[in-house]
Design an enzyme around this catalytic site. Sequence first.
Site, PDB file in Angstrom:
ATOM      1  CG  ASP A  33       6.185  -6.258  -3.028  1.00 39.44           C
ATOM      2  OD1 ASP A  33       5.688  -7.040  -2.376  1.00 39.44           O
ATOM      3  OD2 ASP A  33       6.155  -4.938  -3.097  1.00 39.44           O
ATOM      4  CB  ILE A  34       3.208  -2.463  -5.931  1.00 34.89           C
ATOM      5  CG1 ILE A  34       2.926  -1.422  -6.682  1.00 34.89           C
ATOM      6  CG2 ILE A  34       3.107  -2.110  -4.365  1.00 34.89           C
ATOM      7  CD1 ILE A  34       1.522  -0.977  -6.807  1.00 34.89           C
ATOM      8  CG  ASN A  91       5.413 -11.336   6.780  1.00 33.95           C
ATOM      9  OD1 ASN A  91       6.273 -11.886   7.193  1.00 33.95           O
ATOM     10  ND2 ASN A  91       5.530 -10.330   5.766  1.00 33.95           N
ATOM     11  CD  GLU A  99       1.884  -3.994   4.445  1.00 33.42           C
ATOM     12  OE1 GLU A  99       1.545  -3.815   3.162  1.00 33.42           O
ATOM     13  OE2 GLU A  99       2.928  -3.463   5.068  1.00 33.42           O
ATOM     14  CB  VAL A 100      -1.844  -8.651   1.027  1.00 32.62           C
ATOM     15  CG1 VAL A 100      -3.003  -8.828   0.203  1.00 32.62           C
ATOM     16  CG2 VAL A 100      -1.451  -7.022   0.627  1.00 32.62           C
ATOM     17  CG  HIS A 104       1.634 -12.304   0.227  1.00 29.34           C
ATOM     18  ND1 HIS A 104       0.487 -12.118   1.034  1.00 29.34           N
ATOM     19  CD2 HIS A 104       2.589 -11.483   0.631  1.00 29.34           C
ATOM     20  CE1 HIS A 104       0.560 -11.416   1.701  1.00 29.34           C
ATOM     21  NE2 HIS A 104       2.081 -10.983   1.864  1.00 29.34           N
ATOM     22  CG  HIS A 106       7.259 -11.188   0.801  1.00 32.21           C
ATOM     23  ND1 HIS A 106       7.118  -9.849   0.342  1.00 32.21           N
ATOM     24  CD2 HIS A 106       6.371 -11.654   1.530  1.00 32.21           C
ATOM     25  CE1 HIS A 106       6.223  -9.561   1.079  1.00 32.21           C
ATOM     26  NE2 HIS A 106       5.617 -10.616   1.980  1.00 32.21           N
TER      27      HIS A 106
END
Length: 121
Positions: A33-34, A91, A99-100, A104, A106
């Site tokens: 993760d960035i 999520n 958000e994206v 995905h 985590h």
Amino acid sequence: MTYDPNNVFAKILRGEIPCNKVLETEHSLAFHDINPLCRHHVLVIPKGSYVSLDDFSARSSEAEIVDLIRSLGEVARMLGVDASGYRIMSNHGHDARQEVPHLHFHVCGGEDLGPMLRLPK
Ligand code: 5GP
């Protein structure tokens, strides 16, 4: 929700923007993760175009599901958090503050992660 091919993870999958790759399989990609929220914070995504788990659980193939689940376990072992423990989150939608809009998971670990949820006051 329709899949937006211009989302940031679609760009990573197409190689248009870089990522710090952890694992790549036939159907999945894992990268750091960035903006890590804990010592080890890796994202595991399917290569297919799925908005979220809602979409993936309805449309994906068994091969994609197996690949993603196996990748989650493999990433945790690669990070060395399988003995100490880790948390996997995904999520979906507004209330979860996704958000994206590309599915995905985590994978978080490497320290005590505290309680599962802290609801905003
Ligand atoms: P969400 O809130 O959708 O569950 O989580 C999106 C995650 O994607 C966030 O943790 C955020 O830091 C991460 N992220 C957003 N843009 C990028 C990017 O360009 N590269 C990487 N590696 N992670 C990103």
